[in-house]
Scaffold this active site. Structure first.
Site, mmCIF file in Angstrom:
data_model
loop_
_atom_site.group_PDB
_atom_site.id
_atom_site.type_symbol
_atom_site.label_atom_id
_atom_site.label_comp_id
_atom_site.label_asym_id
_atom_site.label_seq_id
_atom_site.Cartn_x
_atom_site.Cartn_y
_atom_site.Cartn_z
ATOM 1 N N GLY A 93 -3.881 -4.464 -4.513
ATOM 2 C CA GLY A 93 -4.908 -3.501 -4.897
ATOM 3 C C GLY A 93 -4.211 -2.230 -5.316
ATOM 4 O O GLY A 93 -3.809 -1.437 -4.479
ATOM 5 N N HIS A 94 -3.970 -2.085 -6.608
ATOM 6 C CA HIS A 94 -3.229 -0.921 -7.102
ATOM 7 C C HIS A 94 -4.204 0.126 -7.635
ATOM 8 O O HIS A 94 -4.913 -0.109 -8.598
ATOM 9 C CB HIS A 94 -2.225 -1.359 -8.183
ATOM 10 C CG HIS A 94 -1.129 -2.218 -7.623
ATOM 11 N ND1 HIS A 94 -0.269 -2.940 -8.402
ATOM 12 C CD2 HIS A 94 -0.751 -2.450 -6.344
ATOM 13 C CE1 HIS A 94 0.602 -3.584 -7.623
ATOM 14 N NE2 HIS A 94 0.315 -3.301 -6.372
ATOM 15 N N LEU A 125 3.270 12.491 0.256
ATOM 16 C CA LEU A 125 3.931 13.516 1.070
ATOM 17 C C LEU A 125 2.933 14.598 1.496
ATOM 18 O O LEU A 125 3.041 15.165 2.584
ATOM 19 C CB LEU A 125 5.078 14.144 0.248
ATOM 20 C CG LEU A 125 6.025 15.061 1.000
ATOM 21 C CD1 LEU A 125 6.727 14.322 2.126
ATOM 22 C CD2 LEU A 125 7.068 15.662 0.058
ATOM 23 N N ASP A 126 1.935 14.843 0.652
ATOM 24 C CA ASP A 126 0.929 15.869 0.947
ATOM 25 C C ASP A 126 0.143 15.560 2.214
ATOM 26 O O ASP A 126 -0.368 16.478 2.863
ATOM 27 C CB ASP A 126 -0.045 16.000 -0.237
ATOM 28 C CG ASP A 126 -0.669 14.655 -0.599
ATOM 29 O OD1 ASP A 126 0.103 13.724 -0.915
ATOM 30 O OD2 ASP A 126 -1.916 14.535 -0.536
ATOM 31 N N ALA A 174 -7.410 -1.249 -0.543
ATOM 32 C CA ALA A 174 -8.033 -1.230 -1.867
ATOM 33 C C ALA A 174 -8.650 -2.587 -2.209
ATOM 34 O O ALA A 174 -9.549 -2.671 -3.034
ATOM 35 C CB ALA A 174 -6.997 -0.846 -2.920
ATOM 36 N N THR A 175 -8.181 -3.659 -1.563
ATOM 37 C CA THR A 175 -8.713 -4.988 -1.879
ATOM 38 C C THR A 175 -9.806 -5.389 -0.896
ATOM 39 O O THR A 175 -10.841 -5.907 -1.284
ATOM 40 C CB THR A 175 -7.569 -6.038 -1.846
ATOM 41 O OG1 THR A 175 -6.618 -5.655 -2.827
ATOM 42 C CG2 THR A 175 -8.069 -7.437 -2.165
ATOM 43 N N GLN A 224 2.552 -5.914 -3.180
ATOM 44 C CA GLN A 224 2.827 -5.941 -1.722
ATOM 45 C C GLN A 224 4.122 -5.176 -1.407
ATOM 46 O O GLN A 224 4.424 -4.230 -2.119
ATOM 47 C CB GLN A 224 2.879 -7.393 -1.199
ATOM 48 C CG GLN A 224 1.528 -8.092 -1.193
ATOM 49 C CD GLN A 224 1.166 -8.748 -2.508
ATOM 50 O OE1 GLN A 224 1.978 -9.427 -3.100
ATOM 51 N NE2 GLN A 224 -0.053 -8.552 -2.975
ATOM 52 N N ASP A 282 0.817 -1.227 0.000
ATOM 53 C CA ASP A 282 0.000 0.000 0.000
ATOM 54 C C ASP A 282 0.845 1.268 0.000
ATOM 55 O O ASP A 282 0.428 2.298 0.541
ATOM 56 C CB ASP A 282 -0.963 0.039 1.204
ATOM 57 C CG ASP A 282 -1.831 -1.196 1.274
ATOM 58 O OD1 ASP A 282 -2.265 -1.649 0.205
ATOM 59 O OD2 ASP A 282 -2.063 -1.702 2.383
ATOM 60 N N THR A 302 -5.830 -11.462 3.028
ATOM 61 C CA THR A 302 -6.877 -10.841 2.208
ATOM 62 C C THR A 302 -7.984 -11.842 1.888
ATOM 63 O O THR A 302 -8.974 -11.483 1.264
ATOM 64 C CB THR A 302 -6.285 -10.321 0.885
ATOM 65 O OG1 THR A 302 -5.675 -11.422 0.203
ATOM 66 C CG2 THR A 302 -5.257 -9.229 1.116
ATOM 67 N N LYS A 308 2.192 2.106 -5.069
ATOM 68 C CA LYS A 308 2.910 1.613 -6.253
ATOM 69 C C LYS A 308 2.090 1.779 -7.521
ATOM 70 O O LYS A 308 2.639 2.034 -8.587
ATOM 71 C CB LYS A 308 3.270 0.135 -6.088
ATOM 72 C CG LYS A 308 4.306 -0.124 -5.011
ATOM 73 C CD LYS A 308 4.599 -1.598 -4.873
ATOM 74 C CE LYS A 308 3.418 -2.420 -4.411
ATOM 75 N NZ LYS A 308 2.932 -2.117 -3.061
ATOM 76 N N THR A 361 3.089 -12.156 3.318
ATOM 77 C CA THR A 361 2.380 -12.850 2.248
ATOM 78 C C THR A 361 3.218 -14.060 1.845
ATOM 79 O O THR A 361 4.289 -14.312 2.420
ATOM 80 C CB THR A 361 2.069 -11.884 1.082
ATOM 81 O OG1 THR A 361 1.159 -12.547 0.179
ATOM 82 C CG2 THR A 361 3.325 -11.463 0.318
ATOM 83 N N GLY A 384 -0.292 13.806 -4.436
ATOM 84 C CA GLY A 384 -1.749 13.702 -4.558
ATOM 85 C C GLY A 384 -2.099 12.464 -5.352
ATOM 86 O O GLY A 384 -1.225 11.829 -5.948
HETATM 87 P P1 IMP Z 1 -2.267 -12.698 1.871
HETATM 88 O O1 IMP Z 1 -1.294 -12.163 0.879
HETATM 89 O O2 IMP Z 1 -3.708 -12.522 1.456
HETATM 90 O O3 IMP Z 1 -1.946 -14.115 2.257
HETATM 91 O O4 IMP Z 1 -2.123 -11.852 3.231
HETATM 92 C C1 IMP Z 1 -0.945 -11.912 4.034
HETATM 93 C C2 IMP Z 1 -0.635 -10.536 4.624
HETATM 94 O O5 IMP Z 1 -0.245 -9.662 3.575
HETATM 95 C C3 IMP Z 1 -1.812 -9.857 5.327
HETATM 96 O O6 IMP Z 1 -1.314 -9.078 6.392
HETATM 97 C C4 IMP Z 1 -2.382 -8.940 4.256
HETATM 98 O O7 IMP Z 1 -3.086 -7.859 4.801
HETATM 99 C C5 IMP Z 1 -1.092 -8.507 3.576
HETATM 100 N N1 IMP Z 1 -1.260 -8.110 2.175
HETATM 101 C C6 IMP Z 1 -1.414 -8.903 1.101
HETATM 102 N N2 IMP Z 1 -1.507 -8.185 -0.020
HETATM 103 C C7 IMP Z 1 -1.382 -6.905 0.335
HETATM 104 C C8 IMP Z 1 -1.361 -5.678 -0.397
HETATM 105 O O8 IMP Z 1 -1.452 -5.632 -1.625
HETATM 106 N N3 IMP Z 1 -1.217 -4.559 0.353
HETATM 107 C C9 IMP Z 1 -1.067 -4.582 1.699
HETATM 108 N N4 IMP Z 1 -1.077 -5.692 2.409
HETATM 109 C C10 IMP Z 1 -1.234 -6.849 1.747
#
Ligand code: IMP
Length: 433
Positions: free
Chosen positions: A40-41, A332-333, A299-300, A224, A13, A129, A16, A239, A415
């Site tokens: 979740g981009h 940064l904003d 976002a996911t 991630q 998050d 997730t 990216k 993850t 932004g």
């Molecule tokens: P998983 O990837 O669904 O197995 O989740 C494992 C950990 O990674 C959990 O803490 C999720 O919240 C975190 N995670 C997985 N994908 C993302 C992402 O795209 N952004 C932020 N955290 C993520």
């Protein structure tokens, strides 16, 4: 641009999506090398928000070819929903998106096991997730995963799925007290997927190596972040893939020396979703204030993100394990509201200073961050497009990061909009000393 990898340097998050969207403007190809629809981009263009879970953010540029490498895991349902949504917005996807024939598939039993395992873990749950990522990678390493090539032969696929489902249903029913899944429905669903998927399947390694040989510019998009890396992250709260730069080579079938440049994306503060250690996490009411200012919701999954100060112990660690060439600093904003900004420069554990990011979860739980306090700039910077127009305190914040990490900042984002960024061309900043 040649071949540039963009990786997250905190717990995901970091923004990216926006950075990859910007950098893919001149790119011929954008490739994802790990993870699946857990990402979740978010990209905002002309006021319209697009959230991509599986398809590389480069798809929003009409000339860019997008690749999903062998290191990714693909959920066909989510993939085709995403393709449909993009096509409804007028984005041409066919002929521009290719998926490695070696990528593994996320199966319905992976999602079921992910959910059941999290429920059974009680207070030790990871906070995944729920997209079946961990179980899909488990099967990959257990050597019973279903790869896209398996779809090519119906009999082979059916035999494999029947064997897998026998084991998974036993696990779901007898161990997790959950419901068994219907084998025939799953077989039909995945055979139907094969027909739809055909035009998207390619030997991504061949395609990518040929493109690099021909001098095309390539962006490798990490999902991630470094601290969610299965090897380098805050294990077990991670993850199940390697979001760090080295994985870009194995996850796409290119040699490591093909990567020319690595950019680390880092938020100007820190967030994390899910459970696990977070040394600079803020107490209330600051935590909620940060969440509101930065709209920090996943976002996911829509989950509220935990918020904290920028942690330069983590930044230095990410710079090392990714071999970073530069930073892209985002959001940064969001800090513009603050009179004073804390930045963590070190950890103290039981009276001793820790130099390197520790691997022991119990140490991370106990460390006390050492902070330096910098003055805030208290000015809206969302409209700034040149480094020279940033307030002095803001430039000092950037300098502080450069000095403490030894890595230059290549661009900053101020932004959500595509154009809300400040490029820091060479010469604008004194060399890092
Ligand atoms: P998983 O990837 O669904 O197995 O989740 C494992 C950990 O990674 C959990 O803490 C999720 O919240 C975190 N995670 C997985 N994908 C993302 C992402 O795209 N952004 C932020 N955290 C993520």
């Amino acid at each position: 641009m040649a071949v540039t990898a963009v990786v997250g340097c905190q717990w995901g998050d970091e923004g990216k999506g926006k950075i990859v969207d910007l950098l893919s403007e001149p790119a011929d190809l954008v490739a994802r090398f790990q993870g699946g629809p857990n990402a979740g981009h978010t990209v905002v263009h002309e006021g319209e928000e697009t959230i991509l879970h599986q398809i590389p953010s480069g798809i929003l540029h009409p000339h860019t070819v997008c690749l999903l490498g062998n290191g990714t895991v693909i959920d066909p349902r989510i993939l085709f929903d995403e393709i449909r949504e993009l096509e409804e917005k007028g984005v041409e996807v066919r002929g521009r998106l290719f998926i490695s024939h070696k990528a593994h598939l996320i199966m319905p039993y992976h999602r079921a096991i992910d959910e059941a395992a999290e429920q059974a873990a009680g207070t030790r749950r990871i906070g995944t997730t729920g997209r079946g990522i961990g179980p899909a990678y488990t099967d990959k390493y257990q050597r019973c995963g279903v790869r896209i090539v398996d779809l090519l032969d119906r009999d082979h696929l059916e035999t494999k799925l029947r064997a897998n489902l026998r084991d998974k249903n036993r696990l779901l029913k007898n161990y997790y007290n959950s419901t068994a899944l219907d084998v025939n429905r799953i077989i039909d669903e995945y055979i139907a997927f094969d027909e739809k998927a055909d035009p998207f399947i390619k030997d991504v390694s061949v395609l990518l190596n040929d493109a690099i040989d021909e001098g095309e510019s390539v962006l490798l998009e990490g999902a991630q972040g470094t601290l969610l890396d299965i090897d380098h992250g805050t294990y077990p709260f991670v993850t199940s893939s390697n979001p760090t730069a080295g994985a870009a080579a194995t996850g796409l079938g290119i040699g490591p020396r093909r990567i020319d440049h690595v950019i680390g994306v880092m938020k100007a503060y820190t967030t994390r979703v899910g459970n696990g250690p977070f040394p600079t996490e803020l107490a209330e009411p600051m935590q909620s204030r940060f969440r509101d200012w930065g709209e920090e919701y996943g976002a996911t999954t829509g989950r509220a993100r935990r918020c904290g100060w920028l942690d330069l112990v983590i930044a230095r660690y990410a710079a090392r394990v990714n071999g970073l060439d530069s930073w892209a600093l985002t959001k940064l904003d969001v800090l513009s509201e603050l009179d004073e900004i804390n930045v963590c420069t070190g950890y103290i554990h039981r009276g001793k200073r820790i130099v390197h990011f520790p691997a022991e979860p119990w140490v991370l739980d106990e460390v006390e961050p050492e902070y330096e306090t910098l003055r805030g700039w208290k000015q809206d910077i969302r409209g700034v497009r040149r480094y020279a127009d940033l307030p002095g305190e803001c430039r000092r914040y950037l300098d502080f990061i450069r000095k403490h990490t030894g890595i230059d900042i290549e661009l900053i984002s101020v932004g959500a909009e595509r154009e809300a960024y400040v490029p820091l061309g060479s010469g604008e900043l004194a060399p890092v000393s």
